[in-house]
Scaffold this active site. Structure first.
Site, PDB file in Angstrom:
ATOM      1  N   ASP A 290      52.138  59.068  78.924  1.00  0.00           N
ATOM      2  CA  ASP A 290      53.143  60.131  78.908  1.00  0.00           C
ATOM      3  C   ASP A 290      52.487  61.501  78.724  1.00  0.00           C
ATOM      4  OD1 ASP A 290      55.637  61.303  78.880  1.00  0.00           O
ATOM      5  OD2 ASP A 290      56.430  60.107  77.223  1.00  0.00           O
TER       6      ASP A 290
ATOM      7  N   ASP B 223      63.837  60.867  83.070  1.00  0.00           N
ATOM      8  CA  ASP B 223      64.439  60.387  81.823  1.00  0.00           C
ATOM      9  C   ASP B 223      65.929  60.163  82.001  1.00  0.00           C
ATOM     10  OD1 ASP B 223      62.199  60.222  80.345  1.00  0.00           O
ATOM     11  OD2 ASP B 223      62.523  62.043  79.174  1.00  0.00           O
TER      12      ASP B 223
HETATM   13  C1  DGJ Z   1      59.354  61.098  77.401  1.00  0.00           C
HETATM   14  C2  DGJ Z   1      59.505  59.910  78.297  1.00  0.00           C
HETATM   15  O1  DGJ Z   1      59.928  60.305  79.567  1.00  0.00           O
HETATM   16  C3  DGJ Z   1      60.458  58.921  77.653  1.00  0.00           C
HETATM   17  O2  DGJ Z   1      60.675  57.854  78.498  1.00  0.00           O
HETATM   18  C4  DGJ Z   1      59.876  58.489  76.347  1.00  0.00           C
HETATM   19  O3  DGJ Z   1      58.698  57.773  76.554  1.00  0.00           O
HETATM   20  C5  DGJ Z   1      59.624  59.690  75.440  1.00  0.00           C
HETATM   21  N1  DGJ Z   1      58.843  60.677  76.117  1.00  0.00           N
HETATM   22  C6  DGJ Z   1      58.935  59.284  74.180  1.00  0.00           C
HETATM   23  O4  DGJ Z   1      58.568  60.343  73.408  1.00  0.00           O
END
Ligand code: DGJ
Length: 766
Positions: free
Chosen positions: A462, A532
């Site tokens: 991430d 997301d």
């Molecule tokens: C952003 C990601 O896109 C989410 O899926 C998740 O992993 C969060 N970060 C966790 O902090």
């Protein structure tokens, strides 16, 4: 195929042709990019260039203002955005590059940057008129996917330093006509919104976020104004790069079009004896509209960008802990989640954020990549074993490019951050300074130890903030313009080492969803978490946007809870599944807390998906015609023997006009049996309307309603028909008539808001 002779260069793919020649004493004149032409001489109908009053006349007596070129420069009469801008030792910027020679290297790739695999390469070398500075243009032809990859190297063979102020990866000049520019713009949770605008004046598509960004993806298209989904001339560009990018599109005063694409905001010191390489840019052309472009880009990405162990392998169905647990991670809850994952038929449990030392919220602990012993007392290796014992593989979330101020790493190395200490910080975290080799080494070694420590089969990598202040103490003041690109080079060096050391680990890239969705990351990681936002309605649109330039085999798509955590909207479970199935299926929820009935429904969804996983993940996807507010896509197996179509309708209407669903991509001569996956029809959906039929009065929201909802099984619409591929594409098929206020039975299709139908087609004897 590459043909060269008499100063003429012709690059041909299966369907396309691209040509240029040396003209006007050695300038490279672009001749043509379009449909493949039958004979070599067909490419030589060079566009006429006129003298533009008041502009510089050159060696050959003509002027460069409107000349179609391969490598535009500044200061010699070409007033358009240039491919290259160099500040020469005397501070001047006027450059004039002339043909020197060409070579046919067996292969060539920019140093330190990802490159497409395969193809046939041409290298054309140009020399600056009065300096020993060389511009090398590289063209790699991918015949069966109709793609040409371009990049450049600038070599300083002189005794003095020069400065690269702009070096784009590609330039494409098109003759005067009416064109539109199509770009994909957005923000967090609303990625890839298609924007089509007339190409007039100067336009650009770019990111200055330090990442390729959700604000504007590097993929873009230019088309003739009459082009549409399945007709008309379209050219597409993309970049194998994950940092600041710049695409420019402009119409000259004489109506010629120039496109350029490359790194944005660069200023690079080029010492004597050194060179600078650009990232690779991808170009493709199709006379068959945007659909044609997708059918070239998808196999290109699958075969020449994604590589290694996972390139062609079916991806596991996963359960991700983020929306189930957020930061409330414990060994017990993770093991329970793994058990529920197994129970529904998933194959991988991904432990997302919240598992490492002190990570109880998003303002701490990034950089300290060891298990939080309060949450996971026996550590990661033991947790991975426990998860495995439940019957699913173990995957882990990391965000290695970042550091929280409240972390052991920051306390030990406060000087390792990119930018000044006093900076605008995003999501409470600093970016590590990956321009520095010692920081890159630390990140690589920490991740390597983590991957050795436990049986981890999947990594979600991430990156949750943009790069703001990119100051680095590793460079002197005059070279700070190199920092953002050096960050990307540092990142790529880490990814190269790790993915080579752990070839079987499935890496999924993520940057708050799609904030770094690009071909560069896909060279290291075969899939990316697309957004997301998992609301079925938003996702249908977001994935539709991605589908223009990226195949569904690289899109992470999950079913999440209702109400959805981003929009608070309730959408039917079946729609969340149908939309996620047009990609790499996962579940972003705790199935353990659902009713047995819901869990059973999910188990059936996963069974359905696994039974046709190759089709869903690697079939060719087509966008089909449908009215506004609806999406219709069909994914067709390579041999045309089966297909899956998803019809999603955002808002229901009373007594709506009916239209047939016209599919695309089916083999016209084959006969198909078409049937829909049974929809879920619930008594609760009817509210007080049930009293029209019910023998007793049922109050909406009452216990009686809940019991009746569970017990009474209502009939779902079922469409079954047999037809040829030709008929299903030309005339289409009519879905079952929709419910219109009264008269519900198995012959009516109950489409609530945000409802969908998933149709399967399989070949039968005609
Ligand atoms: C952003 C990601 O896109 C989410 O899926 C998740 O992993 C969060 N970060 C966790 O902090």
């Amino acid at each position: 195929m590459i043909w060269t002779g008499n100063g003429i260069f012709i690059l041909q793919t299966g369907q396309t042709g691209y040509a240029f020649r040396t003209a006007q004493g050695g300038v490279l004149q672009h001749l043509y990019y379009g449909r493949r032409l039958p004979r070599t001489e067909d490419y030589l109908l060079a566009p006429v260039t006129l003298n533009q009053p008041g502009n510089a006349l050159l060696d050959g007596g003509s002027c460069r203002e409107d000349l179609l070129q391969e490598a535009g420069t500044a200061g010699w009469g070409d007033l358009r955005q240039s491919l290259v801008e160099v500040r020469l030792p005397d501070g001047g910027r006027a450059c004039d590059f002339h043909f020197s020679h060409f070579e046919r290297p067996a292969s060539a790739a920019p140093e330190g940057l990802p490159a497409a695999v395969g193809g046939e390469t041409l290298k054309v070398v140009l020399k600056e008129r009065s300096h020993d500075v060389y511009l090398e243009l590289y063209y790699t032809v991918f015949e069966e996917t109709d793609v040409i990859v371009r990049w450049c190297r600038l070599v300083n063979d002189s005794a003095e330093t020069v400065w690269v102020e702009r070096l784009m990866s590609t330039q494409l000049d098109l003759p005067a006509d009416d064109y539109d520019l199509i770009t994909f713009r957005g923000a967090w949770a609303r990625e890839m919104d298609l924007v089509r605008q007339n190409l007039e004046g100067q336009l650009c598509w770019s990111s200055s976020a330090g990442v390729s960004s959700n604000r504007c993806n590097p993929f873009a298209m230019v088309c003739r104004r009459d082009a549409g989904e399945e007709h008309g001339d379209v050219w597409a560009l993309n970049l194998l790069y994950s940092g600041n990018h710049l695409g420019t599109a402009e119409r000259s005063a004489y109506s010629a079009i120039r496109l350029t694409q490359g790194i944005g905001g660069l200023c690079w010191q080029l010492l004597p004896g050194s060179f600078f390489d650009t990232p690779q840019a991808v170009m493709t052309y199709s006379p068959q509209g945007f659909g044609g472009i997708s059918r070239q880009m998808h196999p290109f990405v699958r075969r020449h960008i994604v590589r290694g162990y996972w390139q062609d392998r079916e991806r596991p169905v996963l359960v991700n802990s983020w929306e189930a647990l957020y930061f409330k991670v414990s060994a017990r809850r993770v093991t329970q989640l793994a058990r529920s994952a197994k129970e529904i038929g998933a194959e991988l449990l991904v432990l997302d954020d919240g598992w490492f030392k002190g990570r109880s919220s998003d303002d701490r602990a990034l950089g300290d990549w060891t298990a939080d012993r309060k949450k996971l007392p026996d550590g990661l290796a033991s947790l991975a074993k426990d998860v495995k014992a439940q019957g699913v593989d173990f995957g882990l979330w990391v965000e290695p490019e970042m550091v929280s101020e409240n972390s052991d790493l920051f306390r030990a190395h406060p000087d390792w951050i990119l930018g000044h200490r006093d900076q605008a910080i995003g999501r409470n975290q600093y970016v590590l300074d990956l321009t520095r080799p010692e920081v890159c080494r630390y990140v690589t070694e920490t991740m390597r130890s983590l991957l050795y420590e436990a049986d981890i089969r999947y990594i979600k990598w991430d990156m949750n903030r943009i790069l703001g202040d990119t100051f680095t103490p590793s460079l002197p003041a005059v070279r700070q313009g190199e920092a953002a690109h050096r960050y990307v080079l540092g990142l790529y060096s880490i990814l190269r080492e790790l993915t080579e050391a752990f070839p079987q680990v499935l890496f999924e890239s993520c940057a708050s969803g799609g904030n770094r969705f690009d071909l560069g990351m896909l060279c290291y990681m075969p899939q990316i978490w697309a957004s997301d936002n998992t609301d079925a309605s938003c996702r249908a649109r977001i994935q539709w946007g991605y589908s223009y330039g990226y195949p569904q085999s690289v899109l992470g798509c999950h079913v999440s809870d209702a109400p959805n955590h981003q929009t608070l909207r309730r959408t039917p479970l079946e729609s969340r599944f149908s939309v996620a199935a047009i990609g790499l299926l996962g579940y972003e929820m705790d199935p353990g807390v659902l009713s047995a009935d819901r869990r059973q429904r999910i188990r059936e969804q996963i069974e359905t998906y696994k039974a046709r996983r190759r089709l869903f993940q690697f079939g060719q996807m087509y966008r089909c015609p449908c009215p506004d507010g609806e999406t219709l896509t069909v994914t067709v197996a390579e041999d045309g023997s089966e297909a899956a179509a998803v019809h999603f309708v955002a808002l229901n209407a009373a007594n709506p006009a009916q239209h047939p669903l016209r599919l695309r991509g089916l083999a016209p001569e084959k006969t198909y049996r078409l049937a829909n996956r049974p929809a879920e029809v619930r008594m609760k959906d009817f509210g007080s309307l049930v009293n029209y039929m019910a023998p007793i009065r049922i109050r909406a929201g009452s216990l009686v309603e809940s019991v009746a909802d569970r017990v009474v099984k209502l009939p779902a619409d079922q469409l079954e028909l047999t037809a040829s591929g030709a008929a299903l594409c030309a005339g289409g098929f009519w879905p079952v008539q929709p419910f219109g206020g009264t008269g519900f039975n198995e012959g009516t299709r109950l489409m609530k808001d945000f409802d969908s139908r998933l149709y399967f087609l399989s070949e039968v004897e005609g």
